[in-house]
Design a protein around this motif. Sequence first.
Motif, short mmCIF file in Angstrom:
data_model
loop_
_atom_site.label_atom_id
_atom_site.label_comp_id
_atom_site.label_asym_id
_atom_site.label_seq_id
_atom_site.Cartn_x
_atom_site.Cartn_y
_atom_site.Cartn_z
N ASP A 426 0.84 -1.20 0.00
CA ASP A 426 0.00 0.00 0.00
C ASP A 426 0.87 1.24 0.00
OD1 ASP A 426 0.66 0.84 2.72
OD2 ASP A 426 -0.54 -0.85 3.42
N ARG A 445 -1.20 -2.40 19.30
CA ARG A 445 -1.55 -1.36 18.33
C ARG A 445 -0.50 -0.26 18.41
NH1 ARG A 445 -6.20 1.35 18.02
NH2 ARG A 445 -6.29 0.75 15.84
N LEU A 459 -3.86 -8.37 12.76
CA LEU A 459 -2.64 -9.02 12.27
C LEU A 459 -2.31 -10.30 13.04
CD1 LEU A 459 -0.24 -6.04 11.40
CD2 LEU A 459 -1.64 -7.44 9.88
P1 ADP Z 1 -5.77 -2.94 14.28
O1 ADP Z 1 -5.88 -2.74 12.81
O2 ADP Z 1 -7.02 -3.37 14.93
O3 ADP Z 1 -5.11 -1.80 14.96
P2 ADP Z 1 -3.93 -4.97 13.57
O4 ADP Z 1 -3.47 -6.14 14.33
O5 ADP Z 1 -4.62 -5.21 12.29
O6 ADP Z 1 -4.80 -4.14 14.53
O7 ADP Z 1 -2.68 -4.06 13.28
C1 ADP Z 1 -1.77 -3.79 14.31
C2 ADP Z 1 -1.08 -2.49 14.04
O8 ADP Z 1 -0.22 -2.58 12.92
C3 ADP Z 1 -2.01 -1.40 13.67
O9 ADP Z 1 -2.52 -0.77 14.83
C4 ADP Z 1 -1.17 -0.44 12.87
O10 ADP Z 1 -0.45 0.41 13.70
C5 ADP Z 1 -0.19 -1.35 12.19
N1 ADP Z 1 -0.60 -1.63 10.81
C6 ADP Z 1 -1.26 -2.72 10.35
N2 ADP Z 1 -1.41 -2.67 9.02
C7 ADP Z 1 -0.83 -1.50 8.62
C8 ADP Z 1 -0.65 -0.87 7.34
N3 ADP Z 1 -1.08 -1.43 6.21
N4 ADP Z 1 0.00 0.30 7.32
C9 ADP Z 1 0.47 0.86 8.45
N5 ADP Z 1 0.33 0.32 9.66
C10 ADP Z 1 -0.31 -0.86 9.76
#
Ligand code: ADP
Length: 509
Positions: A426, A445, A459
């Motif tokens: 992205d 987070r 994630l």
């Molecule tokens: P959430 O989306 O509920 O915060 P996730 O486990 O999906 O939890 O993601 C953990 C953290 O990883 C997110 O809070 C964010 O800070 C970071 N993150 C995940 N995907 C991305 C992305 N595509 N770009 C930037 N940061 C990301």
Amino acid sequence: MENDLLKIARLNKMVEEIEDYAILLLDRKGNIENWNKGAEKIKGYKASEIIGKNFETFYTTEDRKNGRPTLLITTAAEKGSVRDEGWRVRKDGTCFWGSVVITAIHDDEGAVIGFTKVTRDLTAQKENHERLKASEERYTRMVAEVQDYAIISLDTEGNIENWNSGAEKIKGYKPEEIIGKNFRTFYTEKDRQDKFPESFLARARENGRAQHEGWRVRKDGTYFWGSVVITALHDDEGNVIGFSKVTRDLTERKLAEETQQKYLEQLETRNREMEQLAYIASHDLQEPLRTINNFLDLFRIKYSHIVDEKGKMFIDVIMQSTGRMKELIKGVLDYSILGINQDIKEIDCNHLLQDVLKDLSLSISSTGASINVDPLPVIHGYNIELRQLFQNLISNAIKFRKPDTAPVINISANKSFDKWLFTISDNGIGIDNSVFHKIFLIFQRLHSRDQYPGTGMGLAYVKKIVELHNGKIWIDSQPGKGSTFYFMLADMIPAQSAIKSSRPVTISL
Ligand code: ADP
């Protein structure tokens, strides 16, 4: 009389014409009296060059110095004949390996009047023999000095006939302690009682070869894990004349495997317990939470007229928190049951992605996101979980976009050995590499909920789903420069999933 003369002439002619043997007549002193074709061929002299010379001409300087020619004719004179083999010298100085028989000729009174000397050139046979001997010697030395394998030969009954360095190193016996003993010696008491060595040998006899891995006993009584191949040895008629036995000590590998297996089992048990715990805890936690919510609702309905604005605000905050707690509990519950159905299907990832994009259509259109998808493979995997995986990664790519920049997301897949490597990139806010390790942990987070909504579970789900597919996930990102998530998925074709029937290891909560 005339007849006899004819016979003698024929005999002379025959001797003269023979090509494969040098047949000579020597006088009592060893001087050459005749010379045939074979002698010329083998030794290189013409009759005119050699007749009258002493037969010691054909001997090496050293043999002549040692009196060998004289010794041979005196022995022949004494004993009637003598046989000898050795290097002889041709006219041109080259040597040949001669096999010689010298026979004494006697007169009617029994006195020695001369000798016949028949010589064959066995140089080619000698060289072959030497080559064979050298290669046999090399082979024997090679076997003897191999250290990593016990290479031994057994007779038809399994008695040990030879012993190499490897055997000594692995089993601890010196050759003189073990040669002649039966190979049963290396087996455990139980194996011996069960007549395992005998049936092992019988298998090798029947099939030409037999193989086995198991615990064996060293001289000092300790055990080692042996990988053994016994091969039957046959004579030209196909009868078994013995066996070769090659053993490798794989104790270290076996112990490492056992430790790894134990560790894996412990980990799986712990993991199952944790998942069960998470399931029970989250399931049971829902109950009191529902009660709190219900009573808060009742409280709001019944007593709102007597609660002031501050009180109402408190109730709202409590309601929001319980709502969030409900969401978290559900998340843990869902996490704990990921992949539990073991429902492996053939999945066309192109269709799966179309469905996911349909579900996300609202956020795609509201943010103006453009999503480019390369052709994706058809794989076997967990359908619902894979959908969740793509959904989480794409919704994150949209959610963590740069303010005022429409998300551009590229999705592709390439075969990498036996797995598929997927890439989702992205142009969003990116992540600092110092926190890469954190983002896949549950509830971790990087932002407050006010900045970006979420539970910090997306994630963690993704990682668990990737691991369910025997894969791994990693990220490449820089703040402000977008992120690329890479993940490998194995094609969980039924055979593979059958082998891996137990649940894969997952991270703890
Ligand atoms: P959430 O989306 O509920 O915060 P996730 O486990 O999906 O939890 O993601 C953990 C953290 O990883 C997110 O809070 C964010 O800070 C970071 N993150 C995940 N995907 C991305 C992305 N595509 N770009 C930037 N940061 C990301």
